[in-house]
Design a protein around this motif. Structure first.
Motif, PDB file in Angstrom:
ATOM      1  N   THR A 116       0.848  -1.343  -0.081  1.00 25.85           N
ATOM      2  CA  THR A 116      -0.040  -0.022  -0.061  1.00 25.85           C
ATOM      3  C   THR A 116       0.915   1.339   0.069  1.00 25.85           C
ATOM      4  O   THR A 116       1.960   1.417   0.374  1.00 25.85           O
ATOM      5  N   GLU A 135      -6.846  -7.602  10.103  1.00 30.58           N
ATOM      6  CA  GLU A 135      -6.631  -6.278  10.645  1.00 30.58           C
ATOM      7  C   GLU A 135      -4.967  -6.118  10.697  1.00 30.58           C
ATOM      8  O   GLU A 135      -4.404  -6.978  11.531  1.00 30.58           O
ATOM      9  N   THR A 136      -4.497  -5.287   9.974  1.00 32.87           N
ATOM     10  CA  THR A 136      -3.051  -5.330   9.983  1.00 32.87           C
ATOM     11  C   THR A 136      -2.479  -4.354  11.011  1.00 32.87           C
ATOM     12  O   THR A 136      -1.044  -4.471  11.248  1.00 32.87           O
ATOM     13  N   ASP A 137      -3.109  -3.641  11.602  1.00 37.89           N
ATOM     14  CA  ASP A 137      -2.622  -2.893  12.862  1.00 37.89           C
ATOM     15  C   ASP A 137      -2.564  -3.685  14.026  1.00 37.89           C
ATOM     16  O   ASP A 137      -3.373  -4.117  14.513  1.00 37.89           O
ATOM     17  N   LYS A 140      -5.935   3.112   3.934  1.00 37.84           N
ATOM     18  CA  LYS A 140      -5.059   1.657   3.625  1.00 37.84           C
ATOM     19  C   LYS A 140      -5.239   0.779   4.383  1.00 37.84           C
ATOM     20  O   LYS A 140      -5.458  -0.192   3.747  1.00 37.84           O
ATOM     21  N   THR A 141      -5.328   0.788   5.611  1.00 35.76           N
ATOM     22  CA  THR A 141      -5.490  -0.213   6.670  1.00 35.76           C
ATOM     23  C   THR A 141      -6.862  -0.948   6.317  1.00 35.76           C
ATOM     24  O   THR A 141      -7.086  -2.084   6.450  1.00 35.76           O
ATOM     25  N   THR A 167      -1.510   3.782  11.162  1.00 37.49           N
ATOM     26  CA  THR A 167      -0.424   2.828  11.118  1.00 37.49           C
ATOM     27  C   THR A 167       1.065   3.319  11.433  1.00 37.49           C
ATOM     28  O   THR A 167       1.461   4.334  10.850  1.00 37.49           O
ATOM     29  N   GLU A 194      -0.956   1.458  17.791  1.00 36.43           N
ATOM     30  CA  GLU A 194      -1.630   1.717  16.483  1.00 36.43           C
ATOM     31  C   GLU A 194      -3.171   1.684  16.604  1.00 36.43           C
ATOM     32  O   GLU A 194      -3.925   2.459  16.387  1.00 36.43           O
ATOM     33  N   LYS A 246      -7.987  -4.592   5.224  1.00 37.30           N
ATOM     34  CA  LYS A 246      -8.871  -5.382   6.002  1.00 37.30           C
ATOM     35  C   LYS A 246     -10.318  -6.151   5.115  1.00 37.30           C
ATOM     36  O   LYS A 246     -10.717  -7.094   5.143  1.00 37.30           O
ATOM     37  N   GLY A 285       2.195  -3.969   8.407  1.00 39.85           N
ATOM     38  CA  GLY A 285       1.339  -4.713   8.695  1.00 39.85           C
ATOM     39  C   GLY A 285       1.226  -5.611   7.548  1.00 39.85           C
ATOM     40  O   GLY A 285       1.553  -5.409   6.283  1.00 39.85           O
ATOM     41  N   ASP A 340       1.052  -3.596   4.586  1.00 40.51           N
ATOM     42  CA  ASP A 340       0.453  -2.381   4.644  1.00 40.51           C
ATOM     43  C   ASP A 340       1.432  -1.351   5.396  1.00 40.51           C
ATOM     44  O   ASP A 340       1.868  -1.655   6.524  1.00 40.51           O
TER      45      ASP A 340
END
Length: 634
Positions: free
Chosen positions: A9, A28-30, A17-18, A41, A35, A22, A45, A61
């Motif tokens: 991203t 969930e990349t955070d 982005k996050t 972010t 975060e 998702k 992630g 991410d």
């Protein structure tokens, strides 16, 4: 085998982005508490989406806040596709531009643009955002998909666009060198040290030995995971977590690299092509900067290599938007090779100002600029054959196969194949252990011929030059195989003759002066007259019309030619006299095969002084064999 494509991203902070990752993957990349608390972010992630049985999209991410751009670049290495996220209600922002510039500098060629938060924007706002996104790419914009992570509007179209571009992306080199830039290092309870990263080449499996750069420490792979699932093998292009044995997590950090042992070397400088972004301030020769390469970040300085064509002086300034050959020097070694992409940021205030491509990680410190420039241009071509010829050219004794691997960052097999093609074209000479530039090889052959010619001129009575000084004199520090290969080629072509430890030109013949010829004839006559009772050589030499040194050379030549046979260092016998003795012994053998010292004295009329060394000579030549106090005539 499933193709793995890395999607990174890019975009301004809080452009979604996050949330978009998702919505695409359900992940969930955070992951950090901060975060989640702050809603932004901060660090990298990771998530993935198996788009089809033969295609996996792995998402990285990255943070959008300007304070965390360094974290963004740690995850950008190895990205195949950039998912540029632009909020429809805000359009293009500063970090959008910086992230896009970083992606371009890192060589990312495939893009998909997501116009996010369409549920918060009206039709006109979405159209303005689309137009501004198109302007970023000129006449050939990538797919631009309006989308809302909250309502799922446009998600299907975005997935389709990502799959289409993912199928176009060239698969990473699974037969290449194992290389994994470390973007995370942590401890997993019950397992120990774990590192994660994107495999840029090769493969890795449990039980493999890997080398941790820049320390060069060798450790064993205990286990491998690909997207949180245990795997027997991780291939190039995949996101992998590697569990390492024999090392503490305190000895690992982001920016390190895992590689196959002996395939990379860590250096503190490299030549490159450097591009300065159009909006950046001019860059001075020697300016300090921040360098980002792979997942590593360090500080250093830039040295401009280009010369002014009129004055020949070094350029002192790089203007915005320009490209130039430069040398980067940095703090702490890094394992960089030909073709690596990098980004540079201004030292203060910290901002992205440019980047480029590494060309040579071991260029000579002093080299005439025209040759240096030509070599860098060849490396810039990106072609393996041109690069191989370019790095070999300055090396007097060529480069070993192992060294070529660490210079070019390619496996041995394609390098050998490229070398074979260059050899057929007459560009290089391929030896069993190395590659030598053809012009340097020819020059080395010529050096040997010139040295031999000079030696023969100064030493006309010597049969040839000793090979030891012939090697160490003109070729100090050369590998042993290099000199031997030179001799083999010269001998095969009929230009030189190798006789044991002596080397001579094929055209060389002993040339005697008038005095030396007179001494030669006198010497031979004295031995012929003496028969089997020759005087000591020193006694003969005193009567010769040459000095003792030349007299000794004349004796050696007669011994080498076989006219005389040595009994001791000071006693020799004429071949003709020895031949007569052999006939006498042959006649005796018919009646009595045994021979004593006394028998030989009687047969040949010799004193004991000559009989004993003569018997030992007969033993050496296989004419007699000692058995107790007697000899058996053979």
């Amino acid at each position: 085998m499933r193709k793995s494509v890395i999607v990174g991203t890019a975009g301004h902070i809080d452009h979604g982005k996050t949330a978009l990752v998702k919505a695409l993957t359900g992940v969930e990349t955070d992951r950090l508490a901060e975060e989640k608390r702050r809603g932004i972010t901060i660090d990298l992630g990771f998530a993935h989406w198996d788009a089809s049985p033969d295609l996996r999209l792995s998402f990285i991410d990255v943070p959008g806040h300007e304070r965390f751009v360094r974290n963004m670049m740690a995850g950008a290495s190895g990205v195949d596709v950039a998912l540029l996220v632009i909020a429809a209600d805000e359009s293009v922002k500063p970090q959008t531009l910086e992230h896009l510039a970083i992606c371009r500098l890192l060589g990312v060629k495939e893009y998909v643009i997501a116009l996010t938060k369409t549920d918060l924007a009206d039709t006109d706002m979405v159209e303005v955002a689309r137009l501004e996104a198109e302007e970023l790419f000129g006449d050939a914009p990538p797919p631009i998909i309006p989308v809302s992570a909250r309502t799922s509007e446009g998600l299907a179209e975005l997935c389709e666009a990502l799959v289409d571009v993912g199928r176009r992306v060239r698969r990473k080199d699974e037969q290449g060198l194992l290389r994994l830039p470390v973007d995370r290092a942590f401890v997993k309870k019950g397992f120990g040290a774990v590192v994660t990263g994107t495999l840029l080449g090769g493969s890795v499996k449990p039980g493999d030995e890997v080398e941790v750069h820049p320390a060069g420490r060798k450790v064993r792979v205990r286990g491998v995971q690909v997207h949180s699932q245990s795997a027997e093998l991780a291939w190039a292009g995949e996101r992998a977590a590697i569990n390492l044995a024999g090392i503490e997590v305190s000895d690992l950090a982001r920016g390190m690299t895992l590689a196959a042992p002996g395939t990379f070397v860590s250096v503190e400088r490299a030549d490159c092509e450097l591009e300065l972004l159009p909006g950046a301030p001019p860059l001075e020769h020697g300016a300090p900067l921040h360098l980002h390469v792979g997942a590593a970040e360090t500080t250093g300085r830039v040295l401009l290599l280009e010369r002014d064509p009129k004055t020949g002086r070094r350029r002192r300034l790089l203007e915005p938007g320009a490209r130039i050959f430069a040398r980067l020097e940095w703090t702490g070694p890094l394992p960089v090779v030909w073709g690596d992409r990098f980004v540079v940021r201004r030292f203060s205030p910290v901002e992205t100002i440019g980047g480029g491509v590494i060309l040579d990680n071991a260029s000579p410190r002093r080299e005439p600029w025209p040759a240096h420039q030509a070599r860098l241009r060849a490396l810039l071509s990106g072609e393996l054959e041109q690069a191989l010829a370019a790095v070999s050219a300055p090396a007097r004794y060529g480069l070993s196969w192992d060294r070529l691997v660490t210079r070019l960052g390619r496996p041995g097999e394609p390098i050998r194949a490229a070398a074979a093609r260059l050899s057929a074209a007459g560009v290089v000479r391929v030896l069993p252990d190395r590659v030598v530039a053809a012009d340097r090889w020819v020059a080395s052959l010529s050096v040997i011929e010139q040295r031999l010619a000079a030696y023969h001129k100064e030493n006309s009575l010597q049969p040839g030059a000793p090979r030891g000084p012939l090697r160490t004199g003109p070729f100090p520090g050369a590998p042993a195989g290099f000199f031997e290969a030179l001799l083999q080629e010269l001998a095969a072509s009929g230009k030189v003759v190798v006789e044991g430890e002596t080397v001579r030109l094929a055209t060389h013949g002993l040339r005697r002066s008038t005095q030396e010829q007179e001494a030669h004839d006198l010497l031979l006559a004295r031995y012929d007259q003496a028969g089997l009772e020759p005087p000591r050589f020193s006694e003969i030499a005193a009567d010769l019309p040459v000095d003792a040194g030349r007299a000794r050379l004349l004796l050696r030549n007669l011994l080498r030619e076989g006219a005389l046979i040595a009994m001791t260092p000071e006693l020799a016998v004429a071949r003709s006299a020895l031949a007569e003795l052999e006939k006498t012994l042959a006649a005796r053998k018919a009646d009595n095969p045994w021979l004593t010292v006394g028998d030989l004295k009687t047969l040949a009329g010799l004193s004991r002084r000559h009989a004993i060394p003569l018997l030992e000579l007969l033993d050496q030549r296989g004419l007699t064999r000692r058995e107790g106090d007697r000899r058996r005539i053979l």
